[in-house]
Write an enzyme that holds these catalytic residues in place. Structure first.
Site: not given
Lengths: 813, 246
Positions: A706, A663
């Site tokens: 996040k 990611s």
């Protein structure tokens, strides 16, 4: 390919689910019919129903799914429904095998008959314990017994009398000495001494010797006859006892035989009981020397409890209470040890040895569930020694055989049993996690054969008008079962929003029923604290916040390390070759995002892209793959006609634990492009997303955590209005952000920008156009791509010159 | 009359035998008598002279109860066997004394049985000569009466028969049959069977066929010598009360 226009920041209403409470059609969940179902689980429920109704064996079920998805409750409820439609299974008992006591006999009886047989045998013993002594005390028996003994006595007495007479006539006497019988010569009525004997003439001595020898031989014959006579006596007495006992036993057992008429195995057993009782009638004559008989008359004594009658007892393994409407069993064994599963054979100590008998066999879950269903937790079964192996054996053979772990290892050599196995007609339902199911399917060759049905519980459901209404009823059902306050429509809407957060997808609702129920009960707690009549959205907010706070110590520590500049993260300014990547940390129930600095350094080389995490063995395979993809991107987008002459290193700064997942590969590529182009990356941004070799930015997981992780750092330092997060466009539908982020976006203090390509991202981060290759094959001057390509070309030229110089030096030398 | 109520409370029960097997067979009866009367139990192992003399013969051998030879005999072996049997009798009485109150003693004496018994038992004692039969005792208790024995001995026999749950037979001289039958009836011993015997030979012949469990011999029917003889004929233990006075 560079986008024609830069992506716009997302609006606040795109950041989390908004549901108008008025659209739900109710004020509180008290108006709703509670849902006693498992929405979104048609696939799994259908599988369970099919297995429950299947007549064929070995279609056992593995119910797999995430914890909290309702696997256990659904299995329990569906199997109960199926069991109610099934006939009550037969009873099972173990009885003594009189010919081979170590092999107890299993008897199958119609439901409700096991206890009847047990009680009937107890009554039989009690009755005979009174009748048989009376028979043997009767005048008839005593007379017959005396006749037998008298006959024996007379036979012996006659022989002894005759011998004594003869001995007297021959002048000898029979002496009784400590060493046995002796035959001595007499003279004048006295025993002849050795001296007197020696003085006799030889012929007289010979006569005496002959007489003594003759009488001695006859005495020997008479004495040797005694054991045979005693044996005959015993035989006649036993015959008499059997004949007398037979009448009593037959009379008492007749009723039992009628009560169990038509059951051939039971009749066979009763015939064996009859035979044994007749042979061992003496058992009923044993009288204990009890100090007192108690306040009750002797007739009410429970004779069947005496040890000598244990052989006639019935060990009830499974008994069904038909009279009270009991149906087929659904058994859930929550401690599936070997013994609890297949049963056990108990032992007792006797004179220092371990002994057992058929009355010490105990039923396990498989016996109790026979004819019905057995629910087991897969992890618990696998954790118990020998339990999994025993379960498979029973399913494979179709029989329940009882053994113990110590027997398996032959650790103890002791008296044990080999009871008849009981046929197994049970549908076994294992409940477990997906990982366990796949491990078993891959590694256990028997698993697929024995557990043919998988009931796969989903963990999310599509969110639409219909499922929203169903979900509201689900919450209503939870509230009713848990006894909470009714939930206001606005609170239901808030819970729906939280459900999308749990599902990591605004277009999906989580099917973590257990988690939703916990949220409801915690919200109810805060409603109670407020004295509210119904659960309101504020209570749900409070529950969520409190839960995050409770689990937030590590997140706070991580944030503190950044805000105190122990971990270096920039949230403004610009730097070449440096970017804020985002990662998710999951420890126990805690899940939070945090920024991490990724840097890239470049120079001339031979095309090596150094992943420092991988070199230090801190990078997992997925991370390494992500970094390798960058090489492919560079090689195909820049100076394709030149050999790749780059040396680059990429690292997660101040990261000392493991790193995996791809990611951050988009962020790594941005840092690399920045280093190659020499353009600064705006440190106000953080980036998350994986990249492919084509330059597409692909979706990642944990997007909400996040974003919030970077937001919280920026907010702690003071939002500048420039800060934001670049996320993959494909992740927009997964957004379910906390209100604080939504509020900041709405006020323009924070931005969330979706990007679909590397080109769009690098333009946002550097402020320079990414650049698209023109018809002449070059990138626009000043564009990011042009700068990168120029640098790589420069490296290739430098490398070629270096090689030429080296060759010429060698040639010259 | 030679019987006295002293039979009810003998001073001692003297259990005599020429081997442990015979003593053991009568031990239960001896313990019962001692317990019932509160008497001391004296075990008397009789080292019978005739047996010692027999053991000295070079061809002497012995047979056990099953008719098997137990090997050659010698005086030394026989004496040792008597001592061993004496110890076994001591152990048995000691074991019995652990389970109930009992005054007891055991001695070994050499001599002729009748003489040893006569010398060992005193006035008011009960002599019990042990005997181990090889067949079941079906004949119950047999009471042998002489010319002038009375109620006391009948009472004693009746109590023993009752305590051991035995039928009772009474052998009497013909002249006393009716009298004894009446005495038995008055004593409540309605089930006792009375038979008469003409003389000693007839008595021996009858006893030899009765298989009694125990014989009670009235002093008037003879002394220790006669008792020893009856034991061999009846092949059963025999109880002989020592009269209180002549």
């Amino acid at each position: 390919m560079a986008p024609k226009t830069l992506p716009e920041p997302l609006a606040a209403d795109q950041l989390s689910l908004r549901i108008d409470p008025g659209s739900l059609g109710f004020e509180t969940t008290a108006e709703l019919a509670p849902l006693d179902d498992w929405p979104g689980q048609d696939r799994a429920l259908g599988a369970i129903r099919m297995a429950a109704g299947m007549a064929h064996p070995d279609f056992n079920v593995f119910v797999l799914g995430n914890p909290g998805s309702g696997r256990h409750s659904a299995a329990r409820a569906l199997l109960r429904d199926a069991a109610d439609a099934k006939p009550v299974p037969n009873d099972w008992v173990y009885v003594n095998n009189f010919d081979a006591p170590h092999k107890p006999i299993a008897l199958e009886l119609p439901p409700g008959k096991a206890l009847a047989l047990r009680d009937a045998m107890q009554s039989l013993v009690d009755e005979l314990a009174n009748d048989i002594p009376a028979i043997f005390e009767s005048d008839d028996y005593q007379t017959k017994r005396r006749n037998i003994e008298q006959t024996l006595s007379e036979t012996h007495e006659e022989a002894m009398n005759a011998l004594v007479e003869k001995a007297r006539a021959r002048g000898v006497a029979i002496l009784r000495t400590p060493m046995g019988f002796g035959v001595a010569a007499l003279r004048d009525g006295e025993v002849l001494t050795p001296d007197d004997y020696d003085k006799l003439p030889e012929d007289e001595q010979e006569e005496i010797d002959a007489a003594v020898a003759e009488i001695q031989d006859e005495l020997e014959a008479v004495l040797k006859e005694v054991p045979r006579q005693q044996k005959e006596h015993r035989r006649q007495v036993e015959e008499l006892n059997a004949m007398m006992a037979e009448e009593g036993v037959d009379a008492a057992i007749a009723e039992l035989r009628r009560d169990f008429d038509g059951l051939e195995k039971v009749q066979t057993y009763l015939r064996a009981v009859r035979r044994d009782m007749i042979e061992n009638a003496a058992l009923f004559l044993v009288r204990e020397e009890s100090a007192q008989a108690g306040a009750f008359p002797v007739a009410t004594t429970k004779h069947y409890q005496k040890p000598q009658f244990g052989r006639y007892m019935v060990n009830v393994m499974v008994a069904h209470d038909v009279a009270n409407g009991e149906r087929a069993p659904v058994v859930e064994e929550d401690l599936p040890t070997l013994a609890n599963l297949i049963g056990r054979i108990e032992h007792a100590t006797e004179n220092g040895a371990l002994v057992t008998n058929f009355t010490m066999i105990r039923a396990g879950a498989l016996q109790r569930a026979n004819g019905g269903y057995l629910i087991l937790d897969a992890r618990q079964v696998l954790a118990e020694p020998f339990a999994w192996d025993a379960l498979k054996r029973c399913l494979r053979t179709g029989e329940i055989s009882i053994f113990s772990a110590v027997e398996r290892f032959s650790l103890v050599s002791t008296v044990s049993l080999e009871p008849d196995p009981i046929p197994l007609k049970t549908r076994v339902v294992l409940v477990g996690e997906r990982r366990l199911y796949y491990l078993l399917a891959a590694l256990d060759p028997e698993f697929g054969t024995l557990f043919k049905i998988e009931a796969d519980f989903d963990d999310r459901i599509e969110r639409n008008e219909s499922t929203t209404g169903t979900y509201a009823r689900l919450i209503a059902g939870m509230a009713a079962r848990a006894g909470t306050r009714p939930v206001a429509a606005a609170a239901v809407a808030r819970m729906l929003m939280e459900s999308t957060r749990m599902a990591d997808d605004s277009e999906r609702l989580s099917l973590d029923i257990s988690g939703i129920a916990d949220l409801l009960r915690e919200a109810d707690h805060w409603a109670a604290a407020d004295g509210a009549a119904a659960v309101a959205p504020a209570h749900v907010d409070r529950a969520v916040a409190e839960a995050e706070h409770r689990a937030g110590r590590l997140r706070a520590l991580s944030q503190e390390a950044i805000t105190r500049d122990t971990v270096l993260i920039d949230t403004d300014g610009g730097r070449v070759g440096q970017i804020n990547a985002l990662s998710v940390v999951q420890i126990g129930k805690t899940r939070f995002g945090r920024p991490a600095r990724v840097t890239a350094r470049v120079r001339v080389g031979s095309g090596k892209l150094v992943d420092i995490e991988r070199e230090a063995e801190l990078g997992g395979p997925l991370h390494s793959k992500g970094v390798m993809i960058l090489s492919g991107y560079l090689a195909t987008h820049y100076a394709p006609d030149l050999p790749m002459s780059l040396w680059a290193s990429i690292v997660f700064e101040q990261s000392y634990g493991g790193v995996d997942g791809d990611s951050a590969s988009a962020a790594e590529l941005f840092a690399l492009l920045s280093a190659l182009s020499g353009l600064e990356i705006d440190q106000s941004f953080a980036v998350t997303g994986s990249v492919n070799q084509m330059g597409d930015v692909q979706p990642i997981g944990g997007v909400n955590e996040k974003i919030e992780g970077f937001f919280d750092i920026c907010a702690a330092r003071g939002l500048t209005g420039r800060q934001g997060v670049l996320i993959p466009a494909a992740n927009v539908k997964h957004l379910a952000l906390r209100q604080r982020v939504v509020d900041a976006v709405e006020s323009g203090a924070f931005r969330i920008l979706p990007i679909g390509t590397i080109g769009a991202g690098i333009a946002l981060l550097t402020g320079a156009e990414a650049g698209a290759r023109g018809a002449e094959g070059t990138y626009p001057e000043g564009s990011v791509n042009a700068r990168v390509e120029a640098r790589l070309t420069e490296y290739a030229e430098a490398r070629r010159a270096f090689v030429a110089r080296a060759n010429s030096r060698e040639g010259g030398a | 009359m030679t019987d006295e109520p002293a039979h009810d409370h003998p001073r001692r029960v003297v259990l005599g035998a020429t081997c442990f097997a015979d003593a053991e067979a009568a031990l239960g009866l001896a313990l019962g008598l001692a317990a019932q009367t509160g008497a001391e139990l004296r075990g008397l192992m009789i080292e019978e002279e005739t047996i010692i003399a027999y053991a000295g013969h070079r061809r002497a051998r012995a047979l056990d109860l099953a008719g098997r030879s137990t090997g050659g005999l010698s005086v030394e072996r026989m004496v040792a066997a008597f001592r061993q049997d004496t110890r076994r009798l001591e152990q048995s009485l000691a074991e019995a004394a652990r389970k109930r109150p009992l005054r007891w003693s055991v001695t070994l004496e050499r001599g002729r049985m009748a003489a040893v018994l006569s010398g060992a038992a005193g006035i008011g004692d009960l002599i019990l000569i042990g005997y181990r039969p090889a067949r079941p005792a079906t004949g119950g208790l047999v009471l042998v009466l002489g010319e002038d024995d009375g109620r006391g001995i009948i009472g004693l026999a009746g109590r023993i028969a009752g305590a051991t749950e035995q039928d009772m037979h009474v052998l009497v001289p013909p002249a006393r049959r009716a009298e004894i039958a009446e005495t038995l009836r008055q004593a409540g011993l309605h089930r006792a069977v009375v038979e008469s015997y003409a003389d000693a030979a007839a008595l021996h012949k009858r006893l030899g066929r009765m298989s009694p469990a125990v014989v009670v011999m009235a002093p008037g029917a003879g002394g220790a010598e006669a008792a020893a003889r009856l034991v061999e004929i009846a092949r059963a233990p025999l109880i002989l009360p020592v009269p209180a006075k002549d």
